[in-house]
Design a protein around this motif. Structure first.
Motif, mmCIF file in Angstrom:
data_model
loop_
_atom_site.group_PDB
_atom_site.id
_atom_site.type_symbol
_atom_site.label_atom_id
_atom_site.label_comp_id
_atom_site.label_asym_id
_atom_site.label_seq_id
_atom_site.Cartn_x
_atom_site.Cartn_y
_atom_site.Cartn_z
ATOM 1 N N ALA A 1 0.831 -1.209 0.000
ATOM 2 C CA ALA A 1 0.000 0.000 0.000
ATOM 3 C C ALA A 1 0.865 1.259 0.000
ATOM 4 O O ALA A 1 0.571 2.233 -0.710
ATOM 5 N N PHE A 2 1.949 1.252 0.787
ATOM 6 C CA PHE A 2 2.858 2.401 0.786
ATOM 7 C C PHE A 2 3.552 2.537 -0.557
ATOM 8 O O PHE A 2 3.739 3.651 -1.068
ATOM 9 N N ALA A 3 3.945 1.404 -1.151
ATOM 10 C CA ALA A 3 4.597 1.438 -2.465
ATOM 11 C C ALA A 3 3.652 2.014 -3.520
ATOM 12 O O ALA A 3 4.072 2.775 -4.399
ATOM 13 N N ALA A 4 2.367 1.652 -3.415
ATOM 14 C CA ALA A 4 1.378 2.153 -4.374
ATOM 15 C C ALA A 4 1.188 3.657 -4.252
ATOM 16 O O ALA A 4 0.862 4.337 -5.234
ATOM 17 N N GLN A 5 1.405 4.209 -3.049
ATOM 18 C CA GLN A 5 1.269 5.644 -2.845
ATOM 19 C C GLN A 5 2.461 6.422 -3.398
ATOM 20 O O GLN A 5 2.340 7.596 -3.727
ATOM 21 N N LYS A 6 3.593 5.755 -3.522
ATOM 22 C CA LYS A 6 4.831 6.430 -3.924
ATOM 23 C C LYS A 6 5.035 6.459 -5.427
ATOM 24 O O LYS A 6 5.756 7.307 -5.934
ATOM 25 N N SER A 7 4.439 5.506 -6.144
ATOM 26 C CA SER A 7 4.727 5.380 -7.565
ATOM 27 C C SER A 7 3.485 4.994 -8.343
ATOM 28 O O SER A 7 2.725 4.118 -7.920
ATOM 29 N N MET A 8 3.280 5.646 -9.484
ATOM 30 C CA MET A 8 2.165 5.300 -10.351
ATOM 31 C C MET A 8 2.321 3.885 -10.912
ATOM 32 O O MET A 8 1.347 3.160 -11.086
ATOM 33 N N ILE A 9 3.568 3.515 -11.179
ATOM 34 C CA ILE A 9 3.826 2.171 -11.704
ATOM 35 C C ILE A 9 3.449 1.123 -10.670
ATOM 36 O O ILE A 9 2.778 0.128 -10.974
ATOM 37 N N MET A 10 3.875 1.347 -9.409
ATOM 38 C CA MET A 10 3.542 0.398 -8.341
ATOM 39 C C MET A 10 2.044 0.409 -8.051
ATOM 40 O O MET A 10 1.459 -0.632 -7.740
ATOM 41 N N SER B 1 9.507 13.608 8.513
ATOM 42 C CA SER B 1 10.144 12.849 7.444
ATOM 43 C C SER B 1 9.079 12.031 6.708
ATOM 44 O O SER B 1 7.980 11.801 7.239
ATOM 45 N N PRO B 2 9.368 11.587 5.474
ATOM 46 C CA PRO B 2 8.402 10.742 4.756
ATOM 47 C C PRO B 2 7.974 9.511 5.549
ATOM 48 O O PRO B 2 6.815 9.113 5.492
ATOM 49 N N LEU B 3 8.913 8.920 6.289
ATOM 50 C CA LEU B 3 8.583 7.747 7.100
ATOM 51 C C LEU B 3 7.635 8.116 8.238
ATOM 52 O O LEU B 3 6.688 7.381 8.535
ATOM 53 N N GLU B 4 7.874 9.275 8.851
ATOM 54 C CA GLU B 4 7.002 9.734 9.935
ATOM 55 C C GLU B 4 5.607 10.072 9.401
ATOM 56 O O GLU B 4 4.598 9.773 10.058
ATOM 57 N N ILE B 5 5.539 10.694 8.231
ATOM 58 C CA ILE B 5 4.240 10.991 7.623
ATOM 59 C C ILE B 5 3.492 9.697 7.316
ATOM 60 O O ILE B 5 2.284 9.588 7.549
ATOM 61 N N ALA B 6 4.231 8.702 6.800
ATOM 62 C CA ALA B 6 3.605 7.427 6.464
ATOM 63 C C ALA B 6 3.022 6.754 7.694
ATOM 64 O O ALA B 6 1.890 6.248 7.665
ATOM 65 N N TYR B 7 3.775 6.770 8.792
ATOM 66 C CA TYR B 7 3.320 6.063 10.005
ATOM 67 C C TYR B 7 2.368 6.914 10.842
ATOM 68 O O TYR B 7 1.274 6.469 11.197
ATOM 69 N N GLU B 8 2.792 8.141 11.156
ATOM 70 C CA GLU B 8 2.033 8.971 12.096
ATOM 71 C C GLU B 8 0.729 9.497 11.503
ATOM 72 O O GLU B 8 -0.238 9.734 12.234
ATOM 73 N N ILE B 9 0.692 9.701 10.191
ATOM 74 C CA ILE B 9 -0.499 10.285 9.573
ATOM 75 C C ILE B 9 -1.269 9.257 8.748
ATOM 76 O O ILE B 9 -2.419 8.933 9.055
ATOM 77 N N LYS B 10 -0.636 8.713 7.711
ATOM 78 C CA LYS B 10 -1.358 7.829 6.795
ATOM 79 C C LYS B 10 -1.840 6.551 7.476
ATOM 80 O O LYS B 10 -3.017 6.185 7.393
ATOM 81 N N LEU B 11 -0.912 5.852 8.144
ATOM 82 C CA LEU B 11 -1.276 4.563 8.727
ATOM 83 C C LEU B 11 -2.273 4.723 9.873
ATOM 84 O O LEU B 11 -3.260 3.988 9.945
ATOM 85 N N LYS B 12 -2.032 5.690 10.745
ATOM 86 C CA LYS B 12 -2.929 5.878 11.888
ATOM 87 C C LYS B 12 -4.296 6.389 11.447
ATOM 88 O O LYS B 12 -5.324 5.977 11.996
ATOM 89 N N ALA B 13 -4.327 7.266 10.448
ATOM 90 C CA ALA B 13 -5.612 7.771 9.951
ATOM 91 C C ALA B 13 -6.400 6.671 9.245
ATOM 92 O O ALA B 13 -7.631 6.726 9.176
ATOM 93 N N SER B 14 -5.687 5.662 8.729
ATOM 94 C CA SER B 14 -6.340 4.573 7.994
ATOM 95 C C SER B 14 -6.644 3.375 8.878
ATOM 96 O O SER B 14 -7.033 2.324 8.370
ATOM 97 N N LEU B 15 -6.489 3.510 10.195
ATOM 98 C CA LEU B 15 -6.681 2.381 11.103
ATOM 99 C C LEU B 15 -8.071 1.745 10.993
ATOM 100 O O LEU B 15 -8.190 0.507 10.994
ATOM 101 N N PRO B 16 -9.161 2.520 10.872
ATOM 102 C CA PRO B 16 -10.478 1.876 10.711
ATOM 103 C C PRO B 16 -10.549 0.990 9.480
ATOM 104 O O PRO B 16 -11.156 -0.088 9.506
ATOM 105 N N TYR B 17 -9.926 1.427 8.391
ATOM 106 C CA TYR B 17 -9.902 0.628 7.165
ATOM 107 C C TYR B 17 -9.068 -0.637 7.367
ATOM 108 O O TYR B 17 -9.442 -1.723 6.887
#
Length: 262
Positions: free
Chosen positions: A83-92, A163-179
């Motif tokens: 899922a993180f890879a898909a967010q980083k690249s259109m190809i992925m 950092s990108p890693l902090e954004i991925a974990y602290e924002i994206k992953l935590k905000a997506s917890l219900p999903y």
């Protein structure tokens, strides 16, 4: 108000369970149905108790739960990475969509012949089946969660110089917890069914096999009471994990933090 409504729903569920048990007992005792086709509740309870106390059912249940836990953990980690890879690249992103479109509707048991060729008939094959069953619903739900995160959250993270890693974990992953939790719930249901079916096909995997092998053996020896006992264990485990484990996780996280699907 919500508590009262939930209490009423639980009472209604308990009522219908008792009604079904009464119908079952009446059909088995005075309905003229052979015990080979429909044993009484007492016979099933006796078979269940004997299998736990003097048989291998406790170990077989432990084995099945251990294997399914390993498979789901692997599926969760794989889904997060994809899922993180898909967010980083259109190809992925395109690759993830293609893989999900192919893998999600494909039943795990349909892959059994190929999995046997690749992994043999040991634990690795069972785990592969579980990973296939669990990965796609988790990945699809998590990807939807990432896409639903408001852009302003990401902008705030960048303004705070995360950092990108902090954004991925602290924002994206935590905000997506219900999903993520919703995906794992679906994944467990699919994996539990696939596991039972795979154990019946493979036979005694591990030292004494799993709960699926227990059910298959009861059918082989025409022990209908034991067969019903195994089916009841499968149902109860599914209900307990669904109603107790996942509900507890949601109460301690999503509901406690006031989260919901965006």
């Amino acid at each position: 108000m919500k508590t009262t409504k939930k209490s009423k729903e639980k009472l209604i569920i308990i009522f219908w369970i008792f009604v079904m048990l009464i119908i079952w007992q009446l059909a088995a005792t005075i309905g003229g149905i052979s015990s080979l086709l429909l044993p009484s509740i007492g016979d099933v309870a006796a078979a269940l108790t004997d299998s736990f106390l003097h048989g291998d059912l406790a170990y077989q249940l432990y084995y099945s739960l251990r294997v399914i836990l390993i498979g789901i953990v692997i599926a969760i980690l794989s889904a997060i990475l994809l899922a993180f890879a898909a967010q980083k690249s259109m190809i992925m992103s395109g690759l993830v969509k293609v893989l999900s479109a192919i893998g999600h509707p494909l039943p795990a048991l349909a892959l059994l012949p190929l999995i046997i060729v690749w992994f043999g008939t040991g634990d690795a094959s069972i785990i592969a089946i579980i990973v296939h069953s669990a990965l796609w619903p988790i990945l699809i739900n998590l990807n939807s969660g990432f896409q639903a995160v408001p852009q302003i959250y990401l902008d705030i993270g960048r303004n705070l110089e995360l950092s990108p890693l902090e954004i991925a974990y602290e924002i994206k992953l935590k905000a997506s917890l219900p999903y993520l939790i919703s995906g794992v719930k679906i994944a467990f249901a699919r994996s539990w069914r696939a596991l039972i079916g795979a154990e019946m096909v493979f036979g005694a995997i591990g030292l004494k096999g799993g709960i699926g092998w227990y059910i298959f053996k009861q059918r082989t020896f025409m022990n209908t009471s034991g067969l019903f006992a195994g089916i009841i264990v499968v149902i109860l485990v599914g209900l307990l994990i669904e109603r107790i484990l996942f509900d507890s996780i949601e109460k301690r996280t999503v509901l406690k933090w006031g989260q919901s699907k965006i």
